[in-house]
Structures are given as structure tokens and as C-alpha cells.
Design a protein around this motif. Structure first.
Motif, PDB file in Angstrom:
ATOM      1  N   GLY A 286      68.312 -38.327  38.188  1.00  0.00           N
ATOM      2  CA  GLY A 286      69.510 -39.347  38.024  1.00  0.00           C
ATOM      3  C   GLY A 286      68.977 -41.030  38.292  1.00  0.00           C
ATOM      4  N   VAL A 287      67.264 -41.287  38.238  1.00  0.00           N
ATOM      5  CA  VAL A 287      67.387 -42.437  38.196  1.00  0.00           C
ATOM      6  C   VAL A 287      66.744 -42.687  36.795  1.00  0.00           C
ATOM      7  N   LEU A 288      65.716 -41.657  36.123  1.00  0.00           N
ATOM      8  CA  LEU A 288      65.767 -41.959  34.458  1.00  0.00           C
ATOM      9  C   LEU A 288      66.832 -41.337  33.517  1.00  0.00           C
ATOM     10  N   GLY A 289      67.186 -40.117  33.775  1.00  0.00           N
ATOM     11  CA  GLY A 289      68.236 -39.653  33.218  1.00  0.00           C
ATOM     12  C   GLY A 289      67.604 -38.468  32.306  1.00  0.00           C
ATOM     13  N   VAL A 341      59.526 -45.764  44.574  1.00  0.00           N
ATOM     14  CA  VAL A 341      60.200 -46.705  44.888  1.00  0.00           C
ATOM     15  C   VAL A 341      60.822 -47.849  44.934  1.00  0.00           C
ATOM     16  N   GLY A 342      59.186 -48.451  43.537  1.00  0.00           N
ATOM     17  CA  GLY A 342      59.811 -49.934  42.944  1.00  0.00           C
ATOM     18  C   GLY A 342      60.017 -49.777  41.225  1.00  0.00           C
ATOM     19  N   MET A 343      60.697 -48.517  40.410  1.00  0.00           N
ATOM     20  CA  MET A 343      60.556 -48.479  39.678  1.00  0.00           C
ATOM     21  C   MET A 343      62.297 -48.174  39.101  1.00  0.00           C
ATOM     22  N   THR A 344      62.024 -48.596  37.818  1.00  0.00           N
ATOM     23  CA  THR A 344      63.660 -48.417  37.633  1.00  0.00           C
ATOM     24  C   THR A 344      63.503 -48.483  35.686  1.00  0.00           C
ATOM     25  N   ARG A 345      64.352 -48.546  34.990  1.00  0.00           N
ATOM     26  CA  ARG A 345      64.174 -48.375  33.250  1.00  0.00           C
ATOM     27  C   ARG A 345      63.372 -49.268  32.630  1.00  0.00           C
ATOM     28  N   GLU A 346      64.031 -50.410  33.706  1.00  0.00           N
ATOM     29  CA  GLU A 346      64.322 -52.106  32.814  1.00  0.00           C
ATOM     30  C   GLU A 346      62.764 -52.747  33.745  1.00  0.00           C
ATOM     31  N   ALA A 352      58.849 -56.688  34.287  1.00  0.00           N
ATOM     32  CA  ALA A 352      59.717 -56.156  32.958  1.00  0.00           C
ATOM     33  C   ALA A 352      58.929 -55.393  32.572  1.00  0.00           C
ATOM     34  N   LEU A 353      60.143 -54.583  32.022  1.00  0.00           N
ATOM     35  CA  LEU A 353      59.996 -52.689  31.358  1.00  0.00           C
ATOM     36  C   LEU A 353      60.676 -52.899  30.298  1.00  0.00           C
ATOM     37  N   ASP A 354      60.643 -52.308  29.186  1.00  0.00           N
ATOM     38  CA  ASP A 354      61.314 -52.990  28.297  1.00  0.00           C
ATOM     39  C   ASP A 354      62.525 -51.145  28.346  1.00  0.00           C
ATOM     40  N   PRO A 355      63.686 -51.584  28.346  1.00  0.00           N
ATOM     41  CA  PRO A 355      65.163 -50.832  28.647  1.00  0.00           C
ATOM     42  C   PRO A 355      65.030 -49.202  27.245  1.00  0.00           C
ATOM     43  N   ALA A 356      64.704 -49.859  26.612  1.00  0.00           N
ATOM     44  CA  ALA A 356      64.718 -48.715  25.243  1.00  0.00           C
ATOM     45  C   ALA A 356      62.649 -48.084  24.694  1.00  0.00           C
ATOM     46  N   GLY A 357      62.085 -48.203  25.991  1.00  0.00           N
ATOM     47  CA  GLY A 357      60.742 -47.870  25.517  1.00  0.00           C
ATOM     48  C   GLY A 357      60.747 -47.062  26.072  1.00  0.00           C
ATOM     49  N   LYS A 358      59.549 -46.065  26.358  1.00  0.00           N
ATOM     50  CA  LYS A 358      58.857 -45.232  27.120  1.00  0.00           C
ATOM     51  C   LYS A 358      58.452 -45.680  28.395  1.00  0.00           C
ATOM     52  N   ASP A 361      59.518 -43.747  31.288  1.00  0.00           N
ATOM     53  CA  ASP A 361      58.389 -42.464  31.516  1.00  0.00           C
ATOM     54  C   ASP A 361      57.303 -41.765  31.305  1.00  0.00           C
ATOM     55  N   GLN A 362      56.488 -43.167  30.668  1.00  0.00           N
ATOM     56  CA  GLN A 362      55.047 -42.008  30.332  1.00  0.00           C
ATOM     57  C   GLN A 362      54.303 -42.687  31.967  1.00  0.00           C
ATOM     58  N   ILE A 363      55.199 -43.637  32.840  1.00  0.00           N
ATOM     59  CA  ILE A 363      54.544 -43.958  34.602  1.00  0.00           C
ATOM     60  C   ILE A 363      55.000 -43.147  34.987  1.00  0.00           C
ATOM     61  N   LEU A 364      56.422 -41.994  35.011  1.00  0.00           N
ATOM     62  CA  LEU A 364      56.438 -40.789  36.061  1.00  0.00           C
ATOM     63  C   LEU A 364      55.652 -39.271  35.795  1.00  0.00           C
ATOM     64  N   PHE A 365      55.376 -40.375  34.359  1.00  0.00           N
ATOM     65  CA  PHE A 365      54.435 -37.812  34.176  1.00  0.00           C
ATOM     66  C   PHE A 365      53.350 -38.583  34.395  1.00  0.00           C
ATOM     67  N   VAL A 366      52.555 -39.636  34.842  1.00  0.00           N
ATOM     68  CA  VAL A 366      51.421 -39.934  35.917  1.00  0.00           C
ATOM     69  C   VAL A 366      51.408 -40.026  37.114  1.00  0.00           C
ATOM     70  N   CYS A 367      52.231 -39.613  37.383  1.00  0.00           N
ATOM     71  CA  CYS A 367      52.886 -39.871  38.847  1.00  0.00           C
ATOM     72  C   CYS A 367      53.691 -38.546  38.828  1.00  0.00           C
TER      73      CYS A 367
END
Length: 456
Positions: A286-289, A341-346, A352-358, A361-367
Motif C-alpha cells: 500500500g505505501v510503496l506499491g 512510520v516516518g517513511m514515504t517514497r518522497e 528528502a528522497l528521490d521518488p523515482a529512485g530506489k 525500497d532499499q530502506i524497506l529491505f533493510v527493515c
């Protein structure tokens, strides 16, 4: 007659056989798949995408909460009955049937259905979930008969490691043989899906239910062949007397401060951990698609770290006891929840994170890796700590009480997530109650004796 080593390995096979219910169904394949079809339903009802994702998470949360209430009510009563009659394996057989029926029925949860399909999914998932949890209670109660107390930490850790390895292998098989990548039409190992793949019916993904049931049937054979109950004085007991025994045990907590603190602590931290497992894939969807395949790879990473951490945690448990393992694992999980709780794609907490980047996704993989590692070590050490607060002849009743403590909270956590998600309209904010649950559980550990109620 099975040797002592065969009995231990037979006991390990329960973890191997039952783990796919958590790995494949609860977290990484069926849970996200349910979210996908539920989002489709709510979109068809006119909700916007964010509201549809939040509604799907709430529906899933209330369903798991309902199952957990039933487990909380009946777990200690059944445990008292099993201890008094001296029979535990018959209950494992009985609830194994729930596991198999509940898992197999998920085959009929197809895309494009109405609210009846969502209700079917949650109902039969709940049937299997109840079967898994109750079978686990009676299997855990056999643990004190496997070896002396000093070795049980290593045995518990090895059991969880073996179980996570089974879940990892099952996940690889599902992704590599049955589930198609929507971008290529091939499996994630580059093979044609064994059952074919129809985007309309999701046949490869839906096979996860029967696959989980067949896996359990096959790998429970060593358990039932090698694990035997210790000889005890059998007695008949009625439901009323079992209820009175549970009341007496609950009343005795007034004088058992370490056990009382541990049950309250584990009530909270196991609740939060179970919610992470139940909603981790839903969050990713739902959050990262993420696609089902991406979530599956996420699961492989988490399961792999869980195998290693459970084994290492068992060794540390044997050397230092379970309490330090529990405390460190909780701290890691608090940090993970703060990230979620604090993360979105942006952005993540304003960075700030690059919404078109990874990056997200990489942070969630570490999580995911940290959840697998900390969760595996935490569950193994928790089982050992419970053994330190009971005796072999009352082990099922104690683990029933342990399940009660966990499932009371397992009702609360999904309900809190569903409630906060519904109020905020945000899936990630819906995870915020888990931080408080982990933190309070960590504080309560202060009053838990490292050796439980074993002689110093």
C-alpha cells in the motif's frame, strides 16, 4: 522407539511444517494478495486509492483481531485440560485439521469478487490461523521433556532457525515455480509458471493456500513418528474444572512477580511483532506499491536473516540466558517501526528522497532483514523464558497462559492499527501504536528474573 536426538528433530519438524502459514500466508504472499483484491473492491465502490488501501488494511486487521480473541479465550482452558489428562499430541492432530482446511480454502479467494470473497478469505484464514496457534501451544508444551533446562535455549533457537529455513525454502519454491512476475509472465526464477498464469484469476498466486496445506501434511510426518508424550498420570477433567484451574493460575500471579511481569511484557512485545508480520507485506503493497514478487523477495531476505539470527540467538541464550536476547531484539524492532512510520517514497522523517529512485525500497529491505533477525531471535528466546517459569507437568497450561497473554494483545494490536489507520487515512501512521507496545514491553522486562522461577 525414537532416540532422544530423533525426538528433538521430530519436534523441530513442527516449526518447519507450520512456518509457511506465517511466511507465505500471513506476511509475504496471501496477505498482500488479499490487500490487492480488497483494494480493487473498494476502488469499485468509489473510494480513492489511498482510502482503498487504508480500508483494505483495516478489514485485514479486524479479521486477525477476531481470530485472536478466540485464541485468547480458549488457549489456557485447553491447556489446563491437556495437562490434567496427560494428553497433548491428540490436540496437535485435532488442530492440524484446522490448519489444513483453513489454508486449502484460500484457493477460492479469486480477484474481482464482492464483499463475500473478502469475508470468505478472512474467515478461512482465521480457521487456519487458530489451528496453527493452538497446535503450537501443545507442541511447545512438549519442549521441557526434550532435554534439561540448560540446553533448552539452544534447542529453541535451533527449532526456530530450522522453521524459518523451511519457510524460506517454501517461499523460494512459490516464487520460483508458481507465482508469475506481471512484467514478464515468467516466475521469479525465469521459469514458466507450473500452473500457468492468468491475470484474471491469479491461479499461481492463489495456489499458495493448497501449497501451504500440502507442505504441512508432508512435513508433519516426522513429528508424529518421532515425538512421543512423556508418561504421566492421566485423569479425566471437565470443562468447568479446567476453567477453575485457569482461574487459580491467574490468581497465583499475585505471588509470582517475575512471571506476571514477563506475561505482561510479552503480551505487548509479541503483539507488536505479530502485527509487524501481519501487516509488513500490506505496508509494502500500500505505501510503496510493491508487487507480490517484490514482497516475496523481501520475505526471502527477512527469512534468511531470521534463520541465522535464531541460531545465533539460541547460542547467546544458552550462554547468557534469554533476557538479554529479548531486550536487544525489542530495541531493534522499535527503531524499525520508527522508520516505517516516518517513511514515504518522497521522504523519511523530513529527509528528502528521490521518488523515482530506489532509496525507499532499499530502506524497506533493510527493515525487512532487521525484522526477520530480531523477530526470530525474540521468538526463540521468549519460548525459553516461558519454560523457565513452568514445570513439565504444567507446561501446556503455562503455554496456554502464554498464548492468552499474546493473543489478548494480538487482538489489541490489529485493532489499534485498524483504528488508527481508519482515523488517519494513512497506512504508515497506522503503525505508530507498535512503537508504544514495544517500548512498554521493554520497560516491563526490568521486573523479570533472568532465570525465571528456576533455582538460582
Amino acid at each position: 522407539m525414537a532416540s532422544a536426538r530423533q525426538r528433538i528433530w521430530g519436534w523441530y519438524f513442527f516449526d518447519w511444517a507450520s512456518q509457511p502459514y506465517n511466511t507465505l500466508l500471513l506476511t509475504f504472499i496471501f496477505g498482500p494478495y488479499f490487500t490487492e483484491i480488497a483494494i480493487g473492491y473498494y476502488l469499485g465502490e468509489g473510494l480513492d486509492p489511498d482510502a482503498s488501501a487504508a480500508a483494505a488494511q483495516s478489514f485485514w486487521g479486524w479479521g486477525i483481531a477476531a481470530s485472536s480473541v478466540l485464541i485468547a479465550i480458549f488457549a489456557p482452558i485447553l491447556g489446563a485440560m491437556a495437562d490434567s489428562t496427560g494428553r497433548r499430541l491428540i490436540w496437535v492432530w485435532f488442530f492440524s485439521a484446522f490448519y489444513v482446511v483453513g489454508a486449502w480454502a484460500l484457493w477460492w479467494v479469486a480477484p474481482g469478487g464482492g464483499i463475500d470473497v473478502l469475508i470468505w478469505a478472512v474467515f478461512f484464514f482465521g480457521i487456519g490461523f487458530i489451528g496453527m496457534e493452538f497446535a503450537t501451544i501443545f507442541t511447545n508444551a512438549l519442549m521441557p521433556s526434550l532435554s534439561d533446562h540448560d540446553e533448552l535455549g539452544a534447542i529453541s533457537g535451533a527449532g526456530f532457525a530450522f522453521g524459518y529455513l523451511g519457510g524460506l525454502l517454501a517461499l523460494v519454491i512459490m516464487l520460483g515455480v508458481f507465482v508469475a512476475n506481471p512484467e514478464t509472465g515468467m516466475t521469479y526464477l525465469g521459469l514458466p509458471p507450473l500452473l500457468g498464469e492468468d491475470a484474471e484469476t491469479q491461479i499461481g498466486t492463489r495456489f499458495v493456500g493448497p501449497f501451504t496445506a500440502l507442505w504441512y501434511i508432508l512435513f508433519m510426518v516426522p513429528f508424529f513418528l518421532w515425538v512421543k508424550e512423556p508418561r504421566t498420570a492421566a485423569a479425566h477433567i471437565g470443562l468447568g474444572r479446567a476453567v477453575l484451574q485457569v482461574k487459580d493460575m491467574l490468581a497465583s500471579l499475585r505471588f509470582r512477580n517475575s512471571l506476571k511481569a514477563y506475561l505482561l511484557s510479552s503480551l505487548l512485545y509479541r503483539d507488536a511483532l505479530n502485527a509487524l508480520y501481519a501487516f509488513g507485506g500490506v505496508y509494502a503493497k500500500g505505501v510503496l506499491g510493491w508487487s507480490i514478487g517484490q514482497i516475496g523477495v523481501f520475505g526471502i531476505v527477512g527469512a534468511a536473516t531470521a534463520v541465522l539470527a535464531s541460531w545465533i540467538g539460541g547460542k547467546i541464550d544458552r550462554a547468557l540466558g534469554p533476557k538479554p536476547v529479548i531486550a536487544v531484539s525489542i530495541v531493534v524492532l522499535i527503531l524499525v517501526c520508527a522508520v516505517l512510520v516516518g517513511m514515504t517514497r518522497e521522504q523519511i522523517w523530513g529527509i528528502a528522497l528521490d521518488p523515482a529512485g530506489k532509496a525507499s525500497d532499499q530502506i524497506l529491505f533493510v527493515c525487512g532483514a532487521l525484522i526477520g533477525a530480531a523477530g526470530g531471535a525474540l521468538q526463540a528466546a521468549s519460548r525459553t523464558m516461558m519454560v523457565r517459569h513452568t514445570t513439565p507437568d504444567r507446561a501446556t497450561e503455562a503455554f496456554g497462559l502464554f498464548a492468552l497473554s499474546g493473543k489478548v494483545a494480538s487482538f489489541i494490536a490489529p485493532a489499534l492499527i485498524a483504528l488508527v489507520t481508519g482515523i488517519s487515512g494513512s497506512q504508515r501512521i497506522g503503525f505508530s501504536p507498535l512503537i508504544a507496545l514495544f517500548l512498554i514491553g521493554l520497560i516491563l522486562l526490568i521486573w523479570v528474573r533472568p532465570r525465571g522461577e528456576m533455582p538460582a
